[in-house]
Scaffold this active site. Structure first.
Site, PDB file in Angstrom:
ATOM      1  N   ARG A   1       0.945  -0.938  -0.009  1.00 24.89           N
ATOM      2  CA  ARG A   1      -0.114  -0.146  -0.061  1.00 24.89           C
ATOM      3  C   ARG A   1       0.984   1.297  -0.035  1.00 24.89           C
ATOM      4  O   ARG A   1       1.594   1.226   0.790  1.00 24.89           O
ATOM      5  CB  ARG A   1      -0.943  -0.077   1.303  1.00 24.89           C
ATOM      6  CG  ARG A   1      -1.588   1.413   1.424  1.00 24.89           C
ATOM      7  CD  ARG A   1      -2.677   1.312   2.415  1.00 24.89           C
ATOM      8  NE  ARG A   1      -3.838   0.746   1.905  1.00 24.89           N
ATOM      9  CZ  ARG A   1      -5.123   0.757   2.404  1.00 24.89           C
ATOM     10  NH1 ARG A   1      -5.333   1.419   3.333  1.00 24.89           N
ATOM     11  NH2 ARG A   1      -6.238  -0.018   1.815  1.00 24.89           N
TER      12      ARG A   1
ATOM     13  N   HIS B   1      -7.214   0.767  -6.615  1.00 23.81           N
ATOM     14  CA  HIS B   1      -7.452  -0.074  -5.430  1.00 23.81           C
ATOM     15  C   HIS B   1      -7.905  -1.303  -6.097  1.00 23.81           C
ATOM     16  O   HIS B   1      -9.180  -1.669  -5.822  1.00 23.81           O
ATOM     17  CB  HIS B   1      -8.094   0.526  -4.270  1.00 23.81           C
ATOM     18  CG  HIS B   1      -8.337  -0.112  -3.066  1.00 23.81           C
ATOM     19  ND1 HIS B   1      -7.429  -1.037  -2.651  1.00 23.81           N
ATOM     20  CD2 HIS B   1      -9.051   0.416  -1.917  1.00 23.81           C
ATOM     21  CE1 HIS B   1      -7.690  -1.413  -1.428  1.00 23.81           C
ATOM     22  NE2 HIS B   1      -8.487  -0.610  -0.955  1.00 23.81           N
TER      23      HIS B   1
ATOM     24  N   GLN C   1      -9.772  -4.122  -3.530  1.00 27.27           N
ATOM     25  CA  GLN C   1     -11.223  -3.545  -3.379  1.00 27.27           C
ATOM     26  C   GLN C   1     -12.174  -3.642  -4.539  1.00 27.27           C
ATOM     27  O   GLN C   1     -13.373  -4.257  -4.433  1.00 27.27           O
ATOM     28  CB  GLN C   1     -11.014  -2.041  -2.995  1.00 27.27           C
ATOM     29  CG  GLN C   1     -12.182  -1.433  -2.611  1.00 27.27           C
ATOM     30  CD  GLN C   1     -12.749  -1.878  -1.296  1.00 27.27           C
ATOM     31  OE1 GLN C   1     -12.166  -1.774  -0.177  1.00 27.27           O
ATOM     32  NE2 GLN C   1     -13.965  -2.492  -1.158  1.00 27.27           N
TER      33      GLN C   1
ATOM     34  N   ASP D   1     -17.286   7.180  -1.499  1.00 30.76           N
ATOM     35  CA  ASP D   1     -15.865   6.809  -0.900  1.00 30.76           C
ATOM     36  C   ASP D   1     -15.648   8.248  -0.093  1.00 30.76           C
ATOM     37  O   ASP D   1     -16.341   9.248  -0.323  1.00 30.76           O
ATOM     38  CB  ASP D   1     -14.645   6.639  -2.161  1.00 30.76           C
ATOM     39  CG  ASP D   1     -13.442   6.353  -1.219  1.00 30.76           C
ATOM     40  OD1 ASP D   1     -13.493   6.201  -0.056  1.00 30.76           O
ATOM     41  OD2 ASP D   1     -12.159   6.247  -2.024  1.00 30.76           O
TER      42      ASP D   1
ATOM     43  N   CYS E   1     -16.181   1.728   0.207  1.00 32.65           N
ATOM     44  CA  CYS E   1     -15.254   0.713   0.543  1.00 32.65           C
ATOM     45  C   CYS E   1     -14.883   0.628   2.092  1.00 32.65           C
ATOM     46  O   CYS E   1     -14.030  -0.225   2.634  1.00 32.65           O
ATOM     47  CB  CYS E   1     -14.035   1.163  -0.306  1.00 32.65           C
ATOM     48  SG  CYS E   1     -13.512   2.861  -0.041  1.00 32.65           S
TER      49      CYS E   1
ATOM     50  N   ARG F   1     -13.629  -8.828   0.910  1.00 34.89           N
ATOM     51  CA  ARG F   1     -12.223  -8.522   0.719  1.00 34.89           C
ATOM     52  C   ARG F   1     -11.301 -10.009   1.017  1.00 34.89           C
ATOM     53  O   ARG F   1     -10.289 -10.093   0.181  1.00 34.89           O
ATOM     54  CB  ARG F   1     -11.549  -7.295   1.666  1.00 34.89           C
ATOM     55  CG  ARG F   1     -12.200  -6.205   1.170  1.00 34.89           C
ATOM     56  CD  ARG F   1     -11.580  -5.376  -0.010  1.00 34.89           C
ATOM     57  NE  ARG F   1     -10.093  -5.488  -0.080  1.00 34.89           N
ATOM     58  CZ  ARG F   1      -9.452  -4.412   0.574  1.00 34.89           C
ATOM     59  NH1 ARG F   1     -10.235  -3.417   0.990  1.00 34.89           N
ATOM     60  NH2 ARG F   1      -8.249  -4.328   0.054  1.00 34.89           N
TER      61      ARG F   1
HETATM   62  N1  NVA Z   1      -9.616   6.769  -1.435  1.00 32.44           N
HETATM   63  C1  NVA Z   1      -9.533   6.168   0.002  1.00 32.44           C
HETATM   64  C2  NVA Z   1      -9.899   4.720  -0.053  1.00 32.44           C
HETATM   65  C3  NVA Z   1      -9.512   4.234   1.302  1.00 32.44           C
HETATM   66  C4  NVA Z   1      -9.671   2.709   1.454  1.00 32.44           C
HETATM   67  C5  NVA Z   1      -8.021   6.664   0.194  1.00 32.44           C
HETATM   68  O1  NVA Z   1      -7.119   6.485  -0.641  1.00 32.44           O
HETATM   69  O2  NVA Z   1      -7.734   6.843   1.409  1.00 32.44           O
HETATM   70  N1   CP Z   2     -11.202  -0.279   2.232  1.00 28.99           N
HETATM   71  C1   CP Z   2      -9.966  -0.432   2.677  1.00 28.99           C
HETATM   72  O1   CP Z   2      -9.054  -0.502   1.929  1.00 28.99           O
HETATM   73  O2   CP Z   2      -9.923  -0.401   3.889  1.00 28.99           O
HETATM   74  P1   CP Z   2      -8.660  -0.202   4.799  1.00 28.99           P
HETATM   75  O3   CP Z   2      -7.868   1.359   4.303  1.00 28.99           O
HETATM   76  O4   CP Z   2      -8.913  -0.344   6.310  1.00 28.99           O
HETATM   77  O5   CP Z   2      -7.547  -1.146   4.187  1.00 28.99           O
END
Ligand code: NVA
Ligand code: CP
Length: 318
Positions: free
Chosen positions: A115, A142, A145, A237, A277, A305
């Site tokens: 990540r 993502h 997801q 989101d 998500c 997931r």
């Molecule tokens: N768009 C959000 C998704 C979190 C799962 C982010 O990147 O923070």
């Molecule tokens: N939806 C998702 O990726 O959640 P986290 O940021 O908690 O991993």
């Protein structure tokens, strides 16, 4: 490493993902996406059958940003498949060059899940590591997801061709992965965002090309009411993604007309699923009433997931 391959044959698992990585949704051919969805269903139905498919395998989990769902579902998925995970937090490349990190990790572990802030970090890891790299969220995509979300929609609607998924909010990483997967599966996709928060133009062009192939319709608008018309699912989101916290006040002001609330949901199909998500900011992008409504599938998405990531690991490592 013969044991997992034998397992794959015995369990009649689909072939590997030909790109060898999941750096973005674009690494998946249409038939590979279908195979992943099919394997996700099997893994959800009969988890015990696959309990040894990663025996003796170790996976590196690298996180530059916080996570609840992604980290825990990857750790659980790996353990439930008989493997084990090692975790490292922090910015990749801060302490030593990324190309050295990649060539350490591939000596110890059989895959890297990362990540990151930048998509370039994912792509560079895939360039330098000799083992599969899985994108666990970047600024652009993502894919884990989106796979779980497509599976959640299939559970609810069966064949997705001709159905309509609407995303209300920022043209962000989650929106990008969703639009690529949805139109590939023949699902119509609508995106409604405030001016200045467009999806990435290159990803939009690629989505248009995939939609032309599958016959799906792609609608991009600044009008949330237009986007939700006839929708089978409404997705939103957070307005402020991780790393954008300094823009939060401005984003709240500009996104407020894009809140998914009862009034907006009433303009979609009565059966329309609500999707997110997570984590969600109740009172910002979604009201408490909508996320807690009977049509909300947010916890199905979170559960899926786990199953979807088992499918990704199995197909990349079998
Ligand atoms: N768009 C959000 C998704 C979190 C799962 C982010 O990147 O923070
Ligand atoms: N939806 C998702 O990726 O959640 P986290 O940021 O908690 O991993």
């Amino acid at each position: 490493m013969a044991a997992p391959a034998r397992f794959a044959q015995t369990l009649n698992m689909p072939a590997r993902i030909s790109a060898g990585n999941l750096t973005s949704d674009l690494d998946l051919k249409h038939e590979e996406l279908l195979s992943l969805l099919d394997l996700t269903a099997k893994l959800k139905r009969s988890p015990a059958r696959y309990a040894k498919s990663l025996t003796g395998r170790y996976i590196s989990l690298l996180f530059e940003k916080p996570s609840l769902r992604t980290r825990l579902t990857f750790e659980l998925a790996i353990k439930q498949l008989g493997g084990d995970a090692v975790v490292s937090m922090g910015i990749i490349g801060d302490r030593e060059p990324l190309k050295d990190i990649a060539r350490n990790l591939d000596r110890w572990t059989q895959a890297i899940v990362a990540r990151t802030f930048s998509q370039k970090t994912i792509d560079d890891l895939a360039t330098w590591a000799s083992v599969p790299v899985i994108n666990a969220l970047s600024d652009m995509y993502h894919p884990c997801q989106a796979l779980a979300d497509m599976f959640t929609l299939q559970e609810r609607f069966g064949d997705l061709r001709g159905r309509k998924l609407t995303f209300i909010g920022d043209g962000n990483n989650v929106a990008h992965s969703l639009m690529l997967c949805a139109v590939r599966l023949g699902m119509n996709f609508a995106l409604a965002h405030p001016k200045g928060y467009e999806a990435n133009p290159d990803i939009l062009r690629k989505t248009e090309a995939l939609a032309a192939d599958s016959g799906a319709e792609l609608i991009v608008t600044n009008d949330p009411a237009e986007a939700v018309h006839n929708a089978d699912a409404i997705y939103t989101d957070v307005w402020t993604s991780m790393g954008q916290e300094d823009q939060s006040a401005q984003r709240i002001a500009e996104f407020t007309p894009y809140q998914v609330n009862e009034k907006l949901v009433a303009q979609a199909n009565p059966h329309a699923a609500f999707m997110h998500c997570l984590p969600a900011k109740r009172g910002e992008e979604v009201t408490d009433a909508v996320i807690e409504s009977p049509n909300s599938v947010v916890f199905d998405q979170a559960e899926n997931r786990l199953h979807a990531q088992k499918a990704i690991l199995s197909m990349l490592l079998s």
